[in-house]
Design an enzyme around this catalytic site. Structure first.
Site, PDB file in Angstrom:
ATOM      1  N   CYS A  66     -27.542 -63.037 -88.009  1.00 30.29           N
ATOM      2  CA  CYS A  66     -26.576 -63.700 -87.574  1.00 30.29           C
ATOM      3  C   CYS A  66     -25.081 -63.442 -87.719  1.00 30.29           C
ATOM      4  O   CYS A  66     -24.748 -63.349 -89.030  1.00 30.29           O
ATOM      5  CB  CYS A  66     -26.941 -65.333 -87.872  1.00 30.29           C
ATOM      6  SG  CYS A  66     -25.479 -66.474 -87.053  1.00 30.29           S
TER       7      CYS A  66
ATOM      8  N   CYS B 253     -22.883 -60.870 -81.089  1.00 30.43           N
ATOM      9  CA  CYS B 253     -23.650 -62.147 -81.202  1.00 30.43           C
ATOM     10  C   CYS B 253     -25.103 -61.540 -81.288  1.00 30.43           C
ATOM     11  O   CYS B 253     -25.345 -60.968 -80.262  1.00 30.43           O
ATOM     12  CB  CYS B 253     -23.408 -63.225 -80.634  1.00 30.43           C
ATOM     13  SG  CYS B 253     -24.706 -64.549 -80.776  1.00 30.43           S
TER      14      CYS B 253
END
Length: 261
Positions: A70, A177
């Site tokens: 992440c 992302c």
């Protein structure tokens, strides 16, 4: 060999699939946080607390390394995670692939969450690695959430909105992302302009997987026997791979190549 990966949700799938392709014999521990997701809107302190809890749940399974799958958690929690787990468990963060993207000469667009777009962290990477290259930061409203829930209509709308903010002469897009890597080809189709060279997409999954092996002193062995077991932790509780994961090729790969998956 056992490698753990952590995220609030299924954004870690791209890096997990990359690890599985490099080492089909590695056991994998996926530590997700359905009770606390999404992490993006949380304060840095709150997010770090959630990330530490998810990492500690993974650490109980005694992995040889931990990948933070992440970008947001890497920005805010990497120092705390390393302080808590290293040197016993090497921790590998996920950084947007701005450096290799800029090496191509640009123009470059960085697709990222609204919270990351324009952040000091991302601006610092641009300053350090993309000098002399025209870079456009593109906030992708709702895209990570749509991918997380495999909401096809919402994915299409979010991709189209971000594509509309992307300059027409962009040659390279950084997927800033981890969720976006799961819909990379849909992003390519939305941004590619007729008559322009093929769009180059830069994700982080492959580099992160390779870095984890390097930290362990291991080599890729893509032809190894498919013996690696998959364990999924949902806010610390063992459970199944989230149903939405099977909407993506990476999730189906894990299901197909994990004896206990």
């Amino acid at each position: 060999m056992k490698i753990a990966l952590m995220d609030s949700g299924i954004g870690l799938l791209a890096a997990t699939a990359a690890v599985r392709r490099l080492r089909p014999d590695a056991d994998l521990v996926l530590s997700l946080d359905p009770d606390g997701m999404p992490w993006g809107p949380r304060t840095p302190e709150d997010l770090t607390g959630r990330a530490l809890a998810v990492a500690e749940a993974a650490a109980e399974h005694r992995p040889d390394a931990l990948i933070i799958g992440c970008n947001t958690a890497t920005v805010h929690a990497l120092p705390a995670l390393r302080a808590r787990l290293e040197p016993g468990i090497p921790v590998v963060g996920t950084v947007p692939a701005i450096k290799p993207a800029a090496a191509g000469g640009g123009p470059v667009a960085i697709w990222a969450t609204p919270a990351t777009t324009g952040s000091p962290y991302q601006r610092g990477l641009i300053q350090d690695f993309a000098g002399g290259v025209r870079v456009t930061e593109v906030p992708c409203f709702g895209l990570a959430e749509a991918v997380e829930h495999a909401d096809e209509t919402a994915i299409d709308a979010a991709v189209a909105a971000a594509a509309a903010l992307t300059p027409g002469d962009v040659t390279t897009v950084v997927l800033g992302c981890t969720h976006y890597e799961l819909v990379a080809e849909r992003i390519r189709a939305a941004v590619q302009r007729p008559g322009f060279p093929p769009l180059v997409l830069h994700g982080s999954a492959g580099a992160v997987a390779a870095q984890a092996l390097r930290r362990l002193g291991e080599q890729p062995a893509p032809r190894a026997a498919v013996t690696g077991i998959l364990t999924v932790l949902l806010s610390g509780r063992e459970g199944p791979l989230p149903a939405a994961a099977l909407s993506y090729a990476e999730g189906r790969l894990l299901k197909a190549t994990s004896p206990a998956g």
